[in-house]
Structure formats: structure tokens, C-alpha cells
Write a protein that holds these residues in place. Sequence first.
Motif, PDB file in Angstrom:
ATOM      1  N   VAL A   1      -5.616  -7.768  35.461  1.00  0.00           N
ATOM      2  CA  VAL A   1      -4.889  -8.559  34.474  1.00  0.00           C
ATOM      3  C   VAL A   1      -5.563  -8.345  33.118  1.00  0.00           C
ATOM      4  CG1 VAL A   1      -4.363 -10.922  33.746  1.00  0.00           C
ATOM      5  CG2 VAL A   1      -4.230 -10.313  36.155  1.00  0.00           C
ATOM      6  N   PHE A   2      -4.744  -8.237  32.063  1.00  0.00           N
ATOM      7  CA  PHE A   2      -5.309  -8.098  30.719  1.00  0.00           C
ATOM      8  C   PHE A   2      -5.647  -9.483  30.185  1.00  0.00           C
ATOM      9  CE2 PHE A   2      -5.336  -7.389  26.141  1.00  0.00           C
ATOM     10  CZ  PHE A   2      -6.188  -6.290  26.081  1.00  0.00           C
ATOM     11  N   VAL A   3      -6.900  -9.671  29.812  1.00  0.00           N
ATOM     12  CA  VAL A   3      -7.406 -10.933  29.268  1.00  0.00           C
ATOM     13  C   VAL A   3      -7.833 -10.664  27.825  1.00  0.00           C
ATOM     14  CG1 VAL A   3      -9.158 -12.745  29.548  1.00  0.00           C
ATOM     15  CG2 VAL A   3      -8.225 -11.584  31.565  1.00  0.00           C
ATOM     16  N   HIS A   4      -7.667 -11.636  26.963  1.00  0.00           N
ATOM     17  CA  HIS A   4      -8.066 -11.447  25.571  1.00  0.00           C
ATOM     18  C   HIS A   4      -8.678 -12.713  24.981  1.00  0.00           C
ATOM     19  CE1 HIS A   4      -3.913 -12.994  25.191  1.00  0.00           C
ATOM     20  NE2 HIS A   4      -4.383 -13.565  24.089  1.00  0.00           N
ATOM     21  N   LYS A   5      -9.339 -12.537  23.854  1.00  0.00           N
ATOM     22  CA  LYS A   5      -9.926 -13.652  23.118  1.00  0.00           C
ATOM     23  C   LYS A   5      -9.200 -13.777  21.783  1.00  0.00           C
ATOM     24  CE  LYS A   5     -14.366 -15.580  21.670  1.00  0.00           C
ATOM     25  NZ  LYS A   5     -14.219 -15.871  20.253  1.00  0.00           N
ATOM     26  N   ARG A   6      -8.756 -14.986  21.499  1.00  0.00           N
ATOM     27  CA  ARG A   6      -8.026 -15.279  20.267  1.00  0.00           C
ATOM     28  C   ARG A   6      -8.990 -15.364  19.084  1.00  0.00           C
ATOM     29  NH1 ARG A   6      -3.029 -18.054  21.465  1.00  0.00           N
ATOM     30  NH2 ARG A   6      -3.348 -19.497  19.738  1.00  0.00           N
ATOM     31  N   THR A   7      -8.485 -15.086  17.902  1.00  0.00           N
ATOM     32  CA  THR A   7      -9.319 -15.178  16.702  1.00  0.00           C
ATOM     33  C   THR A   7      -9.674 -16.632  16.414  1.00  0.00           C
ATOM     34  OG1 THR A   7      -7.419 -15.367  15.216  1.00  0.00           O
ATOM     35  CG2 THR A   7      -8.257 -13.133  15.645  1.00  0.00           C
ATOM     36  N   ASP A   8     -10.725 -16.804  15.650  1.00  0.00           N
ATOM     37  CA  ASP A   8     -11.140 -18.144  15.232  1.00  0.00           C
ATOM     38  C   ASP A   8     -10.245 -18.712  14.142  1.00  0.00           C
ATOM     39  OD1 ASP A   8     -13.263 -18.248  17.029  1.00  0.00           O
ATOM     40  OD2 ASP A   8     -14.661 -17.341  15.605  1.00  0.00           O
ATOM     41  N   THR A   9      -9.311 -17.920  13.643  1.00  0.00           N
ATOM     42  CA  THR A   9      -8.423 -18.372  12.573  1.00  0.00           C
ATOM     43  C   THR A   9      -7.060 -18.837  13.084  1.00  0.00           C
ATOM     44  OG1 THR A   9      -7.711 -16.090  12.205  1.00  0.00           O
ATOM     45  CG2 THR A   9      -9.516 -16.912  10.833  1.00  0.00           C
ATOM     46  N   LYS A  10      -6.829 -18.746  14.394  1.00  0.00           N
ATOM     47  CA  LYS A  10      -5.551 -19.209  14.953  1.00  0.00           C
ATOM     48  C   LYS A  10      -5.402 -20.709  14.717  1.00  0.00           C
ATOM     49  CE  LYS A  10      -3.086 -17.333  17.564  1.00  0.00           C
ATOM     50  NZ  LYS A  10      -1.763 -16.807  17.324  1.00  0.00           N
ATOM     51  N   ALA A  11      -4.180 -21.161  14.457  1.00  0.00           N
ATOM     52  CA  ALA A  11      -3.932 -22.577  14.195  1.00  0.00           C
ATOM     53  C   ALA A  11      -4.113 -23.427  15.453  1.00  0.00           C
ATOM     54  CB  ALA A  11      -2.526 -22.766  13.640  1.00  0.00           C
ATOM     55  N   VAL A  12      -3.836 -22.850  16.600  1.00  0.00           N
ATOM     56  CA  VAL A  12      -3.924 -23.576  17.870  1.00  0.00           C
ATOM     57  C   VAL A  12      -4.757 -22.751  18.839  1.00  0.00           C
ATOM     58  CG1 VAL A  12      -2.579 -24.528  19.793  1.00  0.00           C
ATOM     59  CG2 VAL A  12      -1.687 -24.660  17.481  1.00  0.00           C
ATOM     60  N   PHE A  13      -5.645 -23.416  19.556  1.00  0.00           N
ATOM     61  CA  PHE A  13      -6.494 -22.783  20.581  1.00  0.00           C
ATOM     62  C   PHE A  13      -7.324 -21.631  19.998  1.00  0.00           C
ATOM     63  CE2 PHE A  13      -2.576 -24.023  23.186  1.00  0.00           C
ATOM     64  CZ  PHE A  13      -3.015 -25.335  23.341  1.00  0.00           C
TER      65      PHE A  13
ATOM     66  N   PRO B   1      -1.127   2.401  26.470  1.00  0.00           N
ATOM     67  CA  PRO B   1      -2.066   1.987  25.415  1.00  0.00           C
ATOM     68  C   PRO B   1      -1.793   0.552  24.948  1.00  0.00           C
ATOM     69  CG  PRO B   1      -0.417   3.480  24.531  1.00  0.00           C
ATOM     70  CD  PRO B   1      -0.205   3.438  26.020  1.00  0.00           C
ATOM     71  N   ILE B   2      -2.875  -0.110  24.548  1.00  0.00           N
ATOM     72  CA  ILE B   2      -2.794  -1.461  23.997  1.00  0.00           C
ATOM     73  C   ILE B   2      -3.441  -1.426  22.617  1.00  0.00           C
ATOM     74  CG2 ILE B   2      -3.631  -3.834  24.215  1.00  0.00           C
ATOM     75  CD1 ILE B   2      -3.278  -3.557  27.237  1.00  0.00           C
ATOM     76  N   ARG B   3      -2.703  -1.944  21.620  1.00  0.00           N
ATOM     77  CA  ARG B   3      -3.208  -2.034  20.245  1.00  0.00           C
ATOM     78  C   ARG B   3      -3.232  -3.511  19.858  1.00  0.00           C
ATOM     79  NH1 ARG B   3       0.964   1.078  19.861  1.00  0.00           N
ATOM     80  NH2 ARG B   3       1.963  -0.175  18.264  1.00  0.00           N
ATOM     81  N   LEU B   4      -4.428  -4.065  19.786  1.00  0.00           N
ATOM     82  CA  LEU B   4      -4.579  -5.483  19.491  1.00  0.00           C
ATOM     83  C   LEU B   4      -4.250  -5.784  18.035  1.00  0.00           C
ATOM     84  CD1 LEU B   4      -7.969  -6.166  21.312  1.00  0.00           C
ATOM     85  CD2 LEU B   4      -5.647  -6.402  22.217  1.00  0.00           C
ATOM     86  N   GLN B   5      -3.530  -6.863  17.821  1.00  0.00           N
ATOM     87  CA  GLN B   5      -3.239  -7.329  16.468  1.00  0.00           C
ATOM     88  C   GLN B   5      -4.478  -8.078  15.962  1.00  0.00           C
ATOM     89  OE1 GLN B   5      -0.465 -10.594  16.022  1.00  0.00           O
ATOM     90  NE2 GLN B   5       0.420  -9.625  14.215  1.00  0.00           N
ATOM     91  N   ALA B   6      -5.168  -7.515  14.998  1.00  0.00           N
ATOM     92  CA  ALA B   6      -6.456  -8.039  14.535  1.00  0.00           C
ATOM     93  C   ALA B   6      -6.365  -9.469  13.996  1.00  0.00           C
ATOM     94  CB  ALA B   6      -7.037  -7.119  13.465  1.00  0.00           C
ATOM     95  N   GLU B   7      -5.223  -9.873  13.475  1.00  0.00           N
ATOM     96  CA  GLU B   7      -5.082 -11.227  12.933  1.00  0.00           C
ATOM     97  C   GLU B   7      -5.039 -12.292  14.024  1.00  0.00           C
ATOM     98  OE1 GLU B   7      -3.752  -8.151  10.347  1.00  0.00           O
ATOM     99  OE2 GLU B   7      -2.768  -8.766  12.198  1.00  0.00           O
ATOM    100  N   GLU B   8      -4.728 -11.877  15.269  1.00  0.00           N
ATOM    101  CA  GLU B   8      -4.578 -12.861  16.333  1.00  0.00           C
ATOM    102  C   GLU B   8      -5.534 -12.677  17.506  1.00  0.00           C
ATOM    103  OE1 GLU B   8      -0.719 -14.108  17.561  1.00  0.00           O
ATOM    104  OE2 GLU B   8       0.232 -13.294  15.783  1.00  0.00           O
ATOM    105  N   ILE B   9      -5.992 -11.446  17.739  1.00  0.00           N
ATOM    106  CA  ILE B   9      -6.813 -11.170  18.920  1.00  0.00           C
ATOM    107  C   ILE B   9      -8.080 -10.420  18.517  1.00  0.00           C
ATOM    108  CG2 ILE B   9      -6.888 -10.020  21.163  1.00  0.00           C
ATOM    109  CD1 ILE B   9      -3.856 -10.410  21.339  1.00  0.00           C
ATOM    110  N   VAL B  10      -9.227 -10.950  18.951  1.00  0.00           N
ATOM    111  CA  VAL B  10     -10.525 -10.366  18.633  1.00  0.00           C
ATOM    112  C   VAL B  10     -10.847  -9.198  19.569  1.00  0.00           C
ATOM    113  CG1 VAL B  10     -13.015 -10.819  18.573  1.00  0.00           C
ATOM    114  CG2 VAL B  10     -11.417 -12.553  17.769  1.00  0.00           C
ATOM    115  N   ALA B  11     -10.606  -9.389  20.867  1.00  0.00           N
ATOM    116  CA  ALA B  11     -10.961  -8.386  21.868  1.00  0.00           C
ATOM    117  C   ALA B  11     -10.109  -8.587  23.109  1.00  0.00           C
ATOM    118  CB  ALA B  11     -12.441  -8.497  22.236  1.00  0.00           C
TER     119      ALA B  11
END
Length: 172
Positions: free
Chosen positions: A45-57, A129-139
Motif C-alpha cells: 500500500v502507498f503511504v504518505h506524509k502530509r505537509t505541515d502547511t495543510k489546513a487539516v491533519f 510512476p508516482i509524482r508527489l505534489q510538493a504543496e500537499e505531500i512531503v514523502a
Amino acid sequence: MSEMIAVYDAHGREIGSQERSVVYAQGLWHASAGVLVRSEDGKRVFVHKRTDTKAVFAGMHDCLAGGVLGPGEDPAEAAIRELGEELGIVTGPRDERPLPLTGASWDGEWAGRPMRCHLFAYELRYDGPIRLQAEEIVAGWWWTDEELLSHLENPTWPFVPDTRVLIPDLLR
């Protein structure tokens, strides 16, 4: 003016729209669509970490790529949109699109305020391929169900609470 999103009733029916900031501040029912991206063999399963700038969570981990529904937006179309935005995954013909998994509701609190959301979950088998959106996902990374469940056993591990309610249905 902030983005307009769909407002729902407690039974999961869309009843109007409101600014996102108002929905969050007042704890109005809304809806989100999320996609569990699983490897083609179904073992990871693909797991990710959200940015610290997200409005929620902000700064929390998740295993769904997803977001809130706009006014009149179909949950399946929102799921496809979010896959493209957050992970750079563009689906093709209908047979390559995410399949519905489950639905649930989350009526909890976030940052001391009520948060009420109807969740529409989907699954996509994918090894591209997966390209993370830098504004929403850190890793992001791939884990087995067992690895994810092991982390979820620790209640202090920061994981998105609305996805947590879906875990038993997602990891079957």
C-alpha cells in the motif's frame, strides 16, 4: 473568498455548498473521496506524509490520496482528480479507474473543533510512476498491510483520523 465545497446532511445527501473555511470552522457535514493505491500484486500500500502547511491533519500520515468534494461533484470523479493532483497518477479507460471499496462517516474533532465527513473510498492497483505534489505531500513509500497496521497500533503515531475509521475495510 475561500474555495466552495459541497455541504451534506448527516445521511450523506448533498444539500448545498459553503466556503471551505466555514465548513471547517462550524463542523458542517461534507464529503471526501480517497484512493488506496495498492501495488499490482496487492501486497503493498502507498503511504504518505502530509505537509505541515495543510489546513487539516497537517503533518500526519495517510494511505489515501484524496480530498473534499466540490459542489455537485461525483465522488468517483473527485477520486480520479485527487490521484492526478496528489500523486501524479492519471487513469485511463474505465477498466483502469479506481474501484469503489467502502463508505463511512467520521464525526470527530480536529484542533478542538467538530469535523464531520462522509468518506468515499476507492482502490487502484498500480505499479507506475508516482509524482508527489510538493504543496500537499512531503514523502511517500510502499508498506505491506502488516507494516501499516503495526504503526497504527501506536496511538501516538500521527495518522489521519478519518482514514483510521476505514482501515478495517481497506486492509481486508
